[in-house]
Motif scaffolding. Structure first.
Motif, PDB file in Angstrom:
ATOM      1  N   CYS A  57      46.795  50.308  29.528  1.00 34.70           N
ATOM      2  CA  CYS A  57      46.583  50.154  29.154  1.00 34.70           C
ATOM      3  C   CYS A  57      45.539  49.740  30.349  1.00 34.70           C
ATOM      4  O   CYS A  57      45.537  48.762  31.401  1.00 34.70           O
ATOM      5  CB  CYS A  57      45.940  48.707  28.139  1.00 34.70           C
ATOM      6  SG  CYS A  57      47.096  48.955  26.517  1.00 34.70           S
ATOM      7  N   GLY A  58      43.588  50.206  30.815  1.00 37.24           N
ATOM      8  CA  GLY A  58      43.143  49.776  31.926  1.00 37.24           C
ATOM      9  C   GLY A  58      43.644  49.807  33.188  1.00 37.24           C
ATOM     10  O   GLY A  58      44.106  50.681  33.270  1.00 37.24           O
ATOM     11  N   THR A  59      44.009  48.870  33.856  1.00 33.84           N
ATOM     12  CA  THR A  59      44.356  49.219  35.454  1.00 33.84           C
ATOM     13  C   THR A  59      45.673  49.179  35.398  1.00 33.84           C
ATOM     14  O   THR A  59      45.806  50.551  35.822  1.00 33.84           O
ATOM     15  CB  THR A  59      43.565  47.443  35.879  1.00 33.84           C
ATOM     16  OG1 THR A  59      42.733  47.606  35.903  1.00 33.84           O
ATOM     17  CG2 THR A  59      44.663  47.337  37.177  1.00 33.84           C
ATOM     18  N   ALA A  60      46.429  48.727  34.364  1.00 30.64           N
ATOM     19  CA  ALA A  60      48.080  49.157  34.315  1.00 30.64           C
ATOM     20  C   ALA A  60      48.645  50.629  33.657  1.00 30.64           C
ATOM     21  O   ALA A  60      49.011  51.427  34.356  1.00 30.64           O
ATOM     22  CB  ALA A  60      48.767  48.987  33.364  1.00 30.64           C
ATOM     23  N   SER A 104      53.341  46.462  31.865  1.00 33.39           N
ATOM     24  CA  SER A 104      51.852  45.442  31.885  1.00 33.39           C
ATOM     25  C   SER A 104      51.925  44.009  32.279  1.00 33.39           C
ATOM     26  O   SER A 104      53.641  43.938  32.732  1.00 33.39           O
ATOM     27  CB  SER A 104      52.372  45.175  29.815  1.00 33.39           C
ATOM     28  OG  SER A 104      51.477  43.779  29.917  1.00 33.39           O
ATOM     29  N   GLN A 105      50.319  44.089  33.008  1.00 34.05           N
ATOM     30  CA  GLN A 105      51.110  42.378  33.816  1.00 34.05           C
ATOM     31  C   GLN A 105      51.459  41.439  33.514  1.00 34.05           C
ATOM     32  O   GLN A 105      52.234  41.219  33.483  1.00 34.05           O
ATOM     33  CB  GLN A 105      49.646  42.475  34.634  1.00 34.05           C
ATOM     34  CG  GLN A 105      49.697  41.089  36.021  1.00 34.05           C
ATOM     35  CD  GLN A 105      49.684  40.251  34.761  1.00 34.05           C
ATOM     36  OE1 GLN A 105      50.307  38.514  35.575  1.00 34.05           O
ATOM     37  NE2 GLN A 105      48.797  39.634  33.396  1.00 34.05           N
ATOM     38  N   SER A 106      50.855  41.085  31.988  1.00 32.24           N
ATOM     39  CA  SER A 106      51.002  40.240  31.053  1.00 32.24           C
ATOM     40  C   SER A 106      52.364  39.986  30.279  1.00 32.24           C
ATOM     41  O   SER A 106      52.957  39.227  30.212  1.00 32.24           O
ATOM     42  CB  SER A 106      49.697  40.165  30.383  1.00 32.24           C
ATOM     43  OG  SER A 106      49.569  40.903  29.405  1.00 32.24           O
ATOM     44  N   THR A 109      50.191  42.400  26.046  1.00 38.08           N
ATOM     45  CA  THR A 109      49.690  43.443  25.663  1.00 38.08           C
ATOM     46  C   THR A 109      49.375  44.356  24.090  1.00 38.08           C
ATOM     47  O   THR A 109      50.469  44.621  24.582  1.00 38.08           O
ATOM     48  CB  THR A 109      48.914  44.594  26.564  1.00 38.08           C
ATOM     49  OG1 THR A 109      48.366  43.688  27.832  1.00 38.08           O
ATOM     50  CG2 THR A 109      47.718  45.531  26.319  1.00 38.08           C
ATOM     51  N   VAL A 155      40.561  37.622  36.238  1.00 39.59           N
ATOM     52  CA  VAL A 155      40.817  38.985  34.560  1.00 39.59           C
ATOM     53  C   VAL A 155      40.794  39.904  35.505  1.00 39.59           C
ATOM     54  O   VAL A 155      41.864  40.863  34.503  1.00 39.59           O
ATOM     55  CB  VAL A 155      39.441  38.141  33.458  1.00 39.59           C
ATOM     56  CG1 VAL A 155      39.463  39.978  32.600  1.00 39.59           C
ATOM     57  CG2 VAL A 155      40.138  36.729  32.597  1.00 39.59           C
ATOM     58  N   ALA A 156      39.794  40.730  36.540  1.00 33.00           N
ATOM     59  CA  ALA A 156      40.507  41.575  36.860  1.00 33.00           C
ATOM     60  C   ALA A 156      41.452  41.394  37.733  1.00 33.00           C
ATOM     61  O   ALA A 156      42.362  40.712  38.786  1.00 33.00           O
ATOM     62  CB  ALA A 156      38.941  41.967  37.739  1.00 33.00           C
ATOM     63  N   SER A 157      42.403  42.665  37.099  1.00 26.91           N
ATOM     64  CA  SER A 157      43.464  42.731  37.849  1.00 26.91           C
ATOM     65  C   SER A 157      43.658  42.677  39.996  1.00 26.91           C
ATOM     66  O   SER A 157      42.957  44.697  39.273  1.00 26.91           O
ATOM     67  CB  SER A 157      44.732  43.749  37.309  1.00 26.91           C
ATOM     68  OG  SER A 157      45.874  43.512  37.052  1.00 26.91           O
ATOM     69  N   GLN A 164      52.022  47.247  40.038  1.00 29.79           N
ATOM     70  CA  GLN A 164      53.345  48.065  39.540  1.00 29.79           C
ATOM     71  C   GLN A 164      53.145  49.387  40.302  1.00 29.79           C
ATOM     72  O   GLN A 164      53.921  50.219  39.784  1.00 29.79           O
ATOM     73  CB  GLN A 164      51.242  47.737  38.903  1.00 29.79           C
ATOM     74  CG  GLN A 164      51.591  47.016  37.935  1.00 29.79           C
ATOM     75  CD  GLN A 164      50.177  47.009  36.365  1.00 29.79           C
ATOM     76  OE1 GLN A 164      49.165  47.719  37.579  1.00 29.79           O
ATOM     77  NE2 GLN A 164      50.406  46.338  35.388  1.00 29.79           N
ATOM     78  N   LEU A 241      36.140  50.912  37.184  1.00 31.12           N
ATOM     79  CA  LEU A 241      36.878  50.025  35.894  1.00 31.12           C
ATOM     80  C   LEU A 241      36.554  48.719  37.286  1.00 31.12           C
ATOM     81  O   LEU A 241      35.897  47.847  36.255  1.00 31.12           O
ATOM     82  CB  LEU A 241      38.233  50.012  35.584  1.00 31.12           C
ATOM     83  CG  LEU A 241      38.628  48.786  34.736  1.00 31.12           C
ATOM     84  CD1 LEU A 241      38.137  48.649  33.610  1.00 31.12           C
ATOM     85  CD2 LEU A 241      40.324  49.059  34.528  1.00 31.12           C
ATOM     86  N   LYS A 242      36.693  48.756  38.202  1.00 33.00           N
ATOM     87  CA  LYS A 242      36.616  46.973  38.659  1.00 33.00           C
ATOM     88  C   LYS A 242      34.768  46.534  38.540  1.00 33.00           C
ATOM     89  O   LYS A 242      34.726  45.585  38.659  1.00 33.00           O
ATOM     90  CB  LYS A 242      37.344  47.084  39.560  1.00 33.00           C
ATOM     91  CG  LYS A 242      38.933  47.290  40.749  1.00 33.00           C
ATOM     92  CD  LYS A 242      38.813  45.755  40.174  1.00 33.00           C
ATOM     93  CE  LYS A 242      39.831  45.309  38.419  1.00 33.00           C
ATOM     94  NZ  LYS A 242      41.081  46.307  38.531  1.00 33.00           N
ATOM     95  N   GLU A 245      33.507  45.876  35.425  1.00 37.47           N
ATOM     96  CA  GLU A 245      34.349  44.691  34.695  1.00 37.47           C
ATOM     97  C   GLU A 245      33.597  43.266  35.471  1.00 37.47           C
ATOM     98  O   GLU A 245      33.788  42.104  35.186  1.00 37.47           O
ATOM     99  CB  GLU A 245      35.303  44.417  34.255  1.00 37.47           C
ATOM    100  CG  GLU A 245      36.586  44.547  34.806  1.00 37.47           C
ATOM    101  CD  GLU A 245      38.052  44.446  34.874  1.00 37.47           C
ATOM    102  OE1 GLU A 245      38.802  44.953  36.018  1.00 37.47           O
ATOM    103  OE2 GLU A 245      38.590  43.782  33.904  1.00 37.47           O
ATOM    104  N   VAL A 366      45.462  40.752  26.255  1.00 40.25           N
ATOM    105  CA  VAL A 366      44.915  41.268  25.342  1.00 40.25           C
ATOM    106  C   VAL A 366      46.100  41.386  23.961  1.00 40.25           C
ATOM    107  O   VAL A 366      46.646  42.539  23.970  1.00 40.25           O
ATOM    108  CB  VAL A 366      43.438  42.646  24.921  1.00 40.25           C
ATOM    109  CG1 VAL A 366      43.052  43.031  23.874  1.00 40.25           C
ATOM    110  CG2 VAL A 366      43.219  42.471  26.462  1.00 40.25           C
TER     111      VAL A 366
HETATM  112  C1  F6R Z   1      41.425  45.626  34.802  1.00 40.83           C
HETATM  113  C2  F6R Z   1      42.203  44.834  33.788  1.00 40.83           C
HETATM  114  C3  F6R Z   1      43.017  45.017  32.227  1.00 40.83           C
HETATM  115  C4  F6R Z   1      44.601  45.455  32.526  1.00 40.83           C
HETATM  116  C5  F6R Z   1      44.415  45.545  31.363  1.00 40.83           C
HETATM  117  C6  F6R Z   1      46.301  45.399  30.598  1.00 40.83           C
HETATM  118  O1  F6R Z   1      40.836  44.417  35.741  1.00 40.83           O
HETATM  119  O2  F6R Z   1      43.243  43.231  34.122  1.00 40.83           O
HETATM  120  O3  F6R Z   1      42.531  46.927  32.398  1.00 40.83           O
HETATM  121  O4  F6R Z   1      44.839  46.127  33.219  1.00 40.83           O
HETATM  122  O5  F6R Z   1      44.478  44.893  29.849  1.00 40.83           O
HETATM  123  O6  F6R Z   1      46.877  44.654  30.347  1.00 40.83           O
HETATM  124  P1  F6R Z   1      48.385  44.099  31.169  1.00 40.83           P
HETATM  125  O7  F6R Z   1      48.402  44.534  32.306  1.00 40.83           O
HETATM  126  O8  F6R Z   1      48.087  42.848  30.687  1.00 40.83           O
HETATM  127  O9  F6R Z   1      48.907  45.226  29.459  1.00 40.83           O
END
Ligand code: F6R
Length: 369
Positions: A57-60, A104-106, A109, A155-157, A164, A241-242, A245, A366
């Motif tokens: 999702c998103g940045t990933a 996924s960073q976190s 998700t 919050v912004a990746s 990644q 996206l950056k 957000e 999220v």
């Molecule tokens: C953008 C951002 C989000 C995450 C997305 C996925 O700066 O941070 O778009 O990249 O919510 O999150 P992860 O990587 O934690 O699954």
């Protein structure tokens, strides 16, 4: 704990050279081949893989879009990239020979987690690329490659994204190595380039003052567009996206070739358009195409903000603002081209009085679908 920076985001942008180096650490042996011990999917299973599917999702997701170019080019295995939130609803074609990569960073998700659960139910192997040790996504995957970016608080990746990308390149090269496809001089050269990339990111960071100054002059604008081709296209999406957000501005990324199919109608006098220009070496056709795109939008009044390699003089006449990045092989260029876009968005957010680390309506992870 912000280490002297006003925001975590600035600290995390600055940490990127180290983060990138840490993700590579111990994974390239002195002979120049890769050892990814954590990838507990056997070489024989990897040789059977006939399709790679990336979900994120998103940045990933943007990292995944870039990974597709590398995976297909270096391994010749077809690769699809899909938004995790869309994936399972369309009954995707998966089986035991599909390798699913969840980025996924976190690691928490929910959309990505549900996508990988769906993939495993179909008998596919799942490899997680994740930054958070012991989080849910790696725990539920068959294997994990950790990104070692360190905790990302803003919050912004930012640093998670660069790492990644590095992890995706490592997976692509490893797949190539295991399968013996295209495992030639080019791949060895790429591994060398990757080991130098941390220094290149550092060099980019040292030249960001003009980018900040430019961002401040655009604080009252309503819209910024981003254009790219090939791997520059996902970079454009990430830049947009950056900006959405952080600066709460209307921003869109387009594949530059799509301009003439509609978006060029948006171009008006003094509209800022950021263009990511690929290296003129190697894929010169790609480069020339984007230079003509810059000419087209400038002829219609756009204010062109051009991100181009040092030494690329062809863009100079058409760039209202020129942001230089080090010469890098095309596939690796996102590692250096994204950095100015992060700085740009962060500075614009600050100039607009926004809360950089905690943009409105957003959460760091999220955990709902
Ligand atoms: C953008 C951002 C989000 C995450 C997305 C996925 O700066 O941070 O778009 O990249 O919510 O999150 P992860 O990587 O934690 O699954």
């Amino acid at each position: 704990e912000k280490g002297g920076y006003d925001y975590f985001m600035l600290k995390e942008i600055a940490e990127q050279p180290k983060a990138v180096a840490d993700t590579l650490l111990g994974r390239i042996d002195p002979s120049g081949s890769l050892t990814l011990d954590e990838v507990r999917i056997s070489p024989s299973e990897l040789r059977e893989v006939d399709k790679v599917v990336i979900v994120a999702c998103g940045t990933a997701f943007h990292a995944g879009l870039i990974a597709k170019y590398a995976i297909e080019h270096w391994t010749r295995i077809p690769c699809e990239v899909e938004l995790a939130s869309e994936f399972r609803y369309r009954d995707p074609i998966l089986d035991g020979r599909s390798l699913v990569i969840a980025i996924s960073q976190s690691g928490e998700t929910m959309d990505t987690l549900m996508a990988l659960r769906h993939a495993r139910e179909q008998g596919s192997k799942v490899l997680a690329i994740c930054n958070t040790n012991g989080s849910t996504i790696p725990r539920e995957s068959d294997a994990v490659l950790y990104t070692h970016a360190g905790p990302e608080v803003a919050v912004a990746s930012t640093k998670a994204f660069l790492t990644q990308l590095v992890a995706c390149y490592l997976v692509a090269l490893y797949l190539g190595q295991v399968r013996g496809t295209k495992w030639g001089d080019e791949v060895h050269a790429v591994i060398k380039d990757l080991s130098r990339i941390s220094d290149e990111v550092e060099r980019v960071l040292e030249t960001m003052e003009p980018v900040r100054a430019l961002a401040r002059t655009l604080a009252a604008k309503n819209t910024v567009l981003f254009l790219g081709r090939h791997v520059g296209y996902p970079v454009a999406l990430e830049g947009a996206l950056k900006l959405k957000e952080l600066a709460y501005m209307h921003a869109e990324g387009f594949a530059a070739g799509e301009l003439k199919h509609g978006p060029i109608a948006l171009i008006e006098e003094d509209l800022p358009v950021v263009v990511v220009v690929p290296s003129p070496r190697g894929r010169s056709l790609l480069h020339d195409k984007i230079v003509s795109n810059i000419q087209e939008i400038r002829a219609r009044g756009a204010r062109t903000i051009v991100i181009a390699e040092e030494g690329d003089e062809t863009v100079v006449p058409y760039a209202d603002h020129l942001i230089r990045i080090p010469a890098t092989p095309t596939l690796l260029q996102p590692l250096v081209a994204t950095v100015p876009l992060q700085v740009f968005a962060c500075e614009l957010a600050t100039a607009r009085g926004n809360e950089v680390d905690q943009p409105r309506n957003l959460a760091k992870s999220v955990t709902v679908e």
